[in-house]
Motif scaffolding. Structure first.
Motif, PDB file in Angstrom:
ATOM      1  N   UNK A  85       0.823  -1.212   0.000  1.00 48.47           N
ATOM      2  CA  UNK A  85       0.000   0.000   0.000  1.00 48.47           C
ATOM      3  C   UNK A  85       0.858   1.263   0.000  1.00 48.47           C
ATOM      4  N   UNK A  86       2.127   1.134   0.397  1.00 47.62           N
ATOM      5  CA  UNK A  86       3.026   2.298   0.444  1.00 47.62           C
ATOM      6  C   UNK A  86       3.741   2.537  -0.879  1.00 47.62           C
ATOM      7  N   UNK A  87       3.471   1.705  -1.883  1.00 43.46           N
ATOM      8  CA  UNK A  87       4.178   1.805  -3.163  1.00 43.46           C
ATOM      9  C   UNK A  87       3.427   2.617  -4.211  1.00 43.46           C
ATOM     10  N   UNK A  88       2.286   3.135  -3.880  1.00 41.00           N
ATOM     11  CA  UNK A  88       1.406   3.710  -4.891  1.00 41.00           C
ATOM     12  C   UNK A  88       2.032   4.861  -5.679  1.00 41.00           C
ATOM     13  N   UNK A  89       2.932   5.604  -5.052  1.00 37.10           N
ATOM     14  CA  UNK A  89       3.505   6.782  -5.724  1.00 37.10           C
ATOM     15  C   UNK A  89       4.680   6.441  -6.632  1.00 37.10           C
ATOM     16  N   UNK A  90       5.126   5.187  -6.652  1.00 37.38           N
ATOM     17  CA  UNK A  90       6.328   4.828  -7.407  1.00 37.38           C
ATOM     18  C   UNK A  90       5.935   4.290  -8.779  1.00 37.38           C
ATOM     19  N   UNK A  91       6.366   4.942  -9.859  1.00 40.00           N
ATOM     20  CA  UNK A  91       5.951   4.538 -11.218  1.00 40.00           C
ATOM     21  C   UNK A  91       6.797   3.412 -11.800  1.00 40.00           C
ATOM     22  N   UNK A  92       6.252   2.760 -12.809  1.00 38.11           N
ATOM     23  CA  UNK A  92       6.996   1.830 -13.636  1.00 38.11           C
ATOM     24  C   UNK A  92       7.411   0.530 -12.978  1.00 38.11           C
ATOM     25  N   UNK A  93       6.721   0.119 -11.939  1.00 36.88           N
ATOM     26  CA  UNK A  93       7.120  -1.101 -11.240  1.00 36.88           C
ATOM     27  C   UNK A  93       6.531  -2.347 -11.889  1.00 36.88           C
ATOM     28  N   UNK A  94       7.320  -3.402 -11.908  1.00 35.25           N
ATOM     29  CA  UNK A  94       6.820  -4.739 -12.210  1.00 35.25           C
ATOM     30  C   UNK A  94       6.886  -5.521 -10.906  1.00 35.25           C
ATOM     31  N   UNK A  95       5.756  -6.007 -10.451  1.00 37.72           N
ATOM     32  CA  UNK A  95       5.680  -6.635  -9.131  1.00 37.72           C
ATOM     33  C   UNK A  95       5.168  -8.058  -9.267  1.00 37.72           C
ATOM     34  N   UNK A  96       5.932  -8.982  -8.706  1.00 35.45           N
ATOM     35  CA  UNK A  96       5.554 -10.392  -8.680  1.00 35.45           C
ATOM     36  C   UNK A  96       5.204 -10.751  -7.239  1.00 35.45           C
ATOM     37  N   UNK A  97       4.068 -11.394  -7.047  1.00 31.23           N
ATOM     38  CA  UNK A  97       3.656 -11.770  -5.697  1.00 31.23           C
ATOM     39  C   UNK A  97       2.890 -13.078  -5.705  1.00 31.23           C
ATOM     40  N   UNK A  98       2.955 -13.795  -4.599  1.00 30.70           N
ATOM     41  CA  UNK A  98       2.128 -14.988  -4.417  1.00 30.70           C
ATOM     42  C   UNK A  98       1.028 -14.726  -3.399  1.00 30.70           C
ATOM     43  N   UNK A  99       0.762 -13.438  -3.141  1.00 31.05           N
ATOM     44  CA  UNK A  99      -0.247 -13.033  -2.171  1.00 31.05           C
ATOM     45  C   UNK A  99      -1.486 -12.467  -2.858  1.00 31.05           C
ATOM     46  N   UNK A 100      -2.611 -13.070  -2.616  1.00 29.00           N
ATOM     47  CA  UNK A 100      -3.874 -12.574  -3.161  1.00 29.00           C
ATOM     48  C   UNK A 100      -4.163 -11.176  -2.627  1.00 29.00           C
ATOM     49  N   UNK A 101      -3.917 -10.963  -1.352  1.00 29.35           N
ATOM     50  CA  UNK A 101      -4.189  -9.662  -0.730  1.00 29.35           C
ATOM     51  C   UNK A 101      -3.292  -8.571  -1.310  1.00 29.35           C
ATOM     52  N   UNK A 102      -2.011  -8.877  -1.481  1.00 31.00           N
ATOM     53  CA  UNK A 102      -1.080  -7.901  -2.053  1.00 31.00           C
ATOM     54  C   UNK A 102      -1.484  -7.567  -3.479  1.00 31.00           C
TER      55      UNK A 102
END
Length: 265
Positions: A110-127
């Motif tokens: 939730x703290x990443x919202x201001x950062x552009x251009x991210x590719x995020x891999x997660x195994x969390x449904x909530x994330x």
């Protein structure tokens, strides 16, 4: 209804769901807010529940105990928010990062919202749910497949296979416990295998863990302390933990909470 009957119902519900809220118990038991809080005080004094803001959570006592997401999400809220804010400062625009399951990593997402251009891999449904609501139009979110755990993690062979083909700049890992010797641990054997695959996919590992995680040991080790490039914790982390972590990890970052950052100011 007698006090002992109410307390038995409260304890049963806490163990079944992992957490109870005062407002829900007031409605269910037909008693006052004050009565419920007194019952929680009694149960907490006997070590049967842990009081938190607005309710209580069940008490885990074994290396395989795994509280559900809702139970963990109401614990150490201020500390998790401080950790999330500090960890977000490590993320640069345009990078590829991995985020494991957990309530601290969920707060971090939730703290990443201001950062552009991210590719995020997660195994969390909530994330993944948090990241999909981002205001950034150029964000890519990859959710692994797998079997769902009580902490809303996707684990198992499908998740592991998808992670083994990836190369990430940073991996942010939430843990059940950390200690000298066992390292960073989890109470779920299958989740540990998936988390290890996520760790191996990253060039650098950042562990997010509040002070209550120190000395807690789950049944399976995800990574040794020395494998962490950084550990982000809060300012209530004990001195012995700070010394041990400083000797083993690349960097120990202590995030100030509001309670401490405002002291003497």
């Amino acid at each position: 209804m007698l006090a002992r009957q109410r307390q038995a119902i409260i304890l049963e519900e806490a163990r079944r769901t992992g957490a109870v809220r005062v407002s829900d118990l007031v409605e269910r038991l037909g008693v006052s807010d004050m009565t419920v809080r007194r019952d929680l005080d009694v149960l907490a004094s006997r070590g049967l529940v842990e009081k938190v803001y607005g309710g209580a959570t069940s008490v885990a006592s074994h290396s395989t105990d795994e509280p559900g997401f809702e139970a963990k999400s109401v614990r150490q809220l201020e500390h998790k928010q401080a950790i999330a804010s500090a960890a977000a400062g490590l993320v640069r625009p345009g990078t590829a990062i991995g985020i494991s399951a957990g309530t601290t990593t969920w707060t971090f997402a939730r703290a990443l919202d201001a950062i552009p251009g991210l590719t995020i891999v997660t195994n969390s449904i909530r994330v993944a749910d948090v990241l999909r609501d981002s205001s950034q139009p150029d964000r890519t979110v990859v959710l692994t497949g797998g079997v769902r755990t009580p902490s809303d993690a996707l684990v198992g062979p499908i998740a592991v296979q998808s992670l083994r083909s990836l190369h990430l700049d940073l991996v942010f890992l939430g843990v059940h416990g950390m200690a000298d010797g066992p390292g960073f641990t989890t109470p779920n054997l299958t989740e540990s295998e998936t988390d290890r695959a996520l760790v191996e996919a990253g060039r650098r590992l950042v562990v997010l863990a509040d002070h209550t995680k120190w000395g807690t040991v789950g049944i399976s080790t995800i990574a040794e302390l020395a494998e962490a490039s950084a550990v982000v914790s809060d300012d209530e982390l004990p001195d012995d933990a700070r010394r041990t972590l400083s000797e083993h990890v690349g960097e120990l970052m202590i995030a100030p909470t509001k309670r401490h950052s405002g002291a003497g100011g």
